[in-house]
Design a protein around this motif. Structure first.
Motif, PDB file in Angstrom:
ATOM      1  N   TYR A 282       0.854  -1.195   0.000  1.00  0.00           N
ATOM      2  CA  TYR A 282       0.000   0.000   0.000  1.00  0.00           C
ATOM      3  C   TYR A 282       0.885   1.239   0.000  1.00  0.00           C
ATOM      4  O   TYR A 282       2.061   1.179   0.384  1.00  0.00           O
ATOM      5  CB  TYR A 282      -0.922   0.014   1.218  1.00  0.00           C
ATOM      6  N   LYS A 283       0.326   2.358  -0.424  1.00  0.00           N
ATOM      7  CA  LYS A 283       1.058   3.616  -0.406  1.00  0.00           C
ATOM      8  C   LYS A 283       0.903   4.281   0.954  1.00  0.00           C
ATOM      9  O   LYS A 283      -0.211   4.440   1.460  1.00  0.00           O
ATOM     10  CB  LYS A 283       0.575   4.572  -1.494  1.00  0.00           C
ATOM     11  N   MET A 284       2.014   4.666   1.546  1.00  0.00           N
ATOM     12  CA  MET A 284       2.003   5.332   2.846  1.00  0.00           C
ATOM     13  C   MET A 284       1.601   6.797   2.689  1.00  0.00           C
ATOM     14  O   MET A 284       1.681   7.359   1.592  1.00  0.00           O
ATOM     15  CB  MET A 284       3.390   5.227   3.481  1.00  0.00           C
ATOM     16  N   THR A 285       1.197   7.401   3.789  1.00  0.00           N
ATOM     17  CA  THR A 285       0.751   8.795   3.731  1.00  0.00           C
ATOM     18  C   THR A 285       1.889   9.717   3.331  1.00  0.00           C
ATOM     19  O   THR A 285       1.772  10.500   2.389  1.00  0.00           O
ATOM     20  CB  THR A 285       0.172   9.243   5.087  1.00  0.00           C
ATOM     21  N   PHE A 286       3.023   9.634   4.055  1.00  0.00           N
ATOM     22  CA  PHE A 286       4.172  10.462   3.681  1.00  0.00           C
ATOM     23  C   PHE A 286       5.488   9.682   3.697  1.00  0.00           C
ATOM     24  O   PHE A 286       6.545  10.243   3.472  1.00  0.00           O
ATOM     25  CB  PHE A 286       4.290  11.714   4.559  1.00  0.00           C
ATOM     26  N   GLY A 287       5.432   8.384   3.941  1.00  0.00           N
ATOM     27  CA  GLY A 287       6.612   7.541   3.816  1.00  0.00           C
ATOM     28  C   GLY A 287       7.634   7.717   4.920  1.00  0.00           C
ATOM     29  O   GLY A 287       7.441   8.484   5.874  1.00  0.00           O
ATOM     30  N   HIS A 288       8.733   6.997   4.777  1.00  0.00           N
ATOM     31  CA  HIS A 288       9.885   7.083   5.683  1.00  0.00           C
ATOM     32  C   HIS A 288      11.099   7.483   4.848  1.00  0.00           C
ATOM     33  O   HIS A 288      11.519   6.738   3.965  1.00  0.00           O
ATOM     34  CB  HIS A 288      10.197   5.722   6.322  1.00  0.00           C
ATOM     35  N   ARG A 289      11.658   8.636   5.132  1.00  0.00           N
ATOM     36  CA  ARG A 289      12.856   9.073   4.406  1.00  0.00           C
ATOM     37  C   ARG A 289      13.750   9.826   5.383  1.00  0.00           C
ATOM     38  O   ARG A 289      13.404  10.920   5.820  1.00  0.00           O
ATOM     39  CB  ARG A 289      12.478   9.952   3.212  1.00  0.00           C
ATOM     40  N   GLY A 290      14.882   9.219   5.708  1.00  0.00           N
ATOM     41  CA  GLY A 290      15.796   9.846   6.652  1.00  0.00           C
ATOM     42  C   GLY A 290      16.825   8.859   7.140  1.00  0.00           C
ATOM     43  O   GLY A 290      16.935   7.734   6.624  1.00  0.00           O
TER      44      GLY A 290
END
Length: 384
Positions: A282-290
């Motif tokens: 599924y597509k996440m709301t704003f994801g994980h990036r860091g």
């Protein structure tokens, strides 16, 4: 401010952030996402997983150490490091450093962005922008500067008319166009086929440090190509796009699992293995990036601080066991922040994957041990 120096970041919901041009002038479209890393902007900009995304830096000052010829994470589509490039669609920052301060620097970030025709924007309120994306979710966006900065209604329509990241099949756009091999120093212990879905340059390097020869193959490689290389294991790399579109790689993974070949996946590769095991994404709301995201390994209780870059995730719950065509499997890792699935494995330990980056450059390095775990699988398969 002159017309040439003015810039605007336009979101599909009509929110506009005005600032100054940074890097190349012109226009660019992509999905607006934010990255919480305090360092490592060069590695971020050259990461193929950021293809078709406009990255917003949460760190207030960017560009302090300039640009150099050594830290790129893009291998180049021919496997030649000299063919390396930035993959981001655009870059949005608060305060670009006016000068670079590093003995390794060969130029400034802004100069390199202009040379590679990467359109950016500076001097915007990135805190307000990140709060907006956290509330509304990652969304279509565009950066416009110079002569591309025209009527607001026209810019919003241009942003809204671009393709969505949902349904985007992008791995083939960043994958190598021809296979290549990375050899370790000394006599290789094993060989691994790495399916390039957007592989980063540090991944083959991590294998090579452990005496593993890496045969990198394109994203569209089939099982006959993989078998012909006679490798001891298979690796599925990170990469961009919607994993729901990657049916051919999922089929390849199912065939590898059917052969009983040890398999290891990272990021996009985690989603591919999950799909091969019957899980949905599924597509996440704003994801994980860091570079600061805590992950729990439920079998050991170990917590790693990890680097991540994904906007899609696997369905599942912490510690959940489930049946697959290849035996029982388990959700092995989850995110301590929000419970997102961060890893799956077959209970016979013939295959495992994680959503985060154990090969992380510029760091952290908490999860490097997973490469050693894969080496142990190769040892077990070889009867050592």
């Amino acid at each position: 401010m002159s017309t040439q120096d003015a810039a605007a970041l336009v979101l599909e919901d009509g929110r506009i952030f005005r600032g100054t041009a940074f890097g190349a002038r012109g226009s660019t479209l992509g999905e607006a996402v934010f990255c919480t890393g305090m360092t490592g902007y060069q590695e971020t900009l050259t990461d193929p997983s950021y293809h078709r995304q406009i990255v917003v830096a949460t760190a207030p000052q960017i560009g302090n150490t300039g640009w150099n010829g050594e830290d790129n994470e893009s291998v180049g589509r021919t496997g030649d490091a000299d063919d390396s490039r930035m993959w981001v669609a655009g870059f949005a920052v608060r305060d670009p450093s006016r000068r670079s301060s590093s003995w390794r620097s060969t130029g400034t970030l802004g100069e390199e962005m202009a040379r590679q025709d990467v359109v950016g924007i500076a001097e915007i309120d990135t805190r307000a922008l990140v709060r907006h994306l956290r509330t509304r979710g990652s969304m279509k966006a565009g950066i416009f500067s110079g002569e591309a900065l025209t009527d607001v209604d026209a810019l919003i329509e241009t942003v809204r008319s671009q393709p969505s990241m949902v349904g985007a099949d992008l791995a083939g756009e960043v994958s190598t166009t021809e296979g290549y091999t990375v050899d370790p120093e000394g006599e290789p212990r094993y060989s691994v086929v790495a399916v390039d879905l957007g592989i980063k340059s540090n991944t083959p390097r991590m294998f090579a440090q452990r005496g593993i020869r890496v045969h990198v193959v394109p994203a569209n490689a089939d099982i006959d190509q993989v078998r012909a290389l006679g490798a001891d294991g298979v690796f599925l790399s990170n990469g961009p796009g919607d994993p729901a579109t990657a049916d051919s790689v999922v089929r390849l993974t199912e065939q590898v699992l059917g052969d009983g070949t040890p398999l290891f996946g990272i990021c996009f590769g985690n989603q591919i293995l999950g799909r091969a095991l019957g899980r949905s994404t599924y597509k996440m709301t704003f994801g994980h990036r860091g570079m600061n995201i805590p992950v729990i390994e439920h079998g050991t209780g170990r917590i790693s601080i990890t680097a991540q870059n994904h906007g899609f995730a696997l369905e599942g719950e912490a510690g959940e066991e489930f049946d697959t065509p290849f035996g029982r499997a388990i959700v092995s890792h989850t995110c301590a922040n929000d419970g997102t699935v961060e890893g799956v494995r077959l209970l016979d330990d013939s295959a495992f994957s994680v959503q985060y980056h154990p090969e992380a450059a510029a760091g952290p390095h908490d999860a490097e041990y997973l490469f050693d775990r894969f080496l142990q699988l190769l040892d077990k398969k070889a009867g050592q």
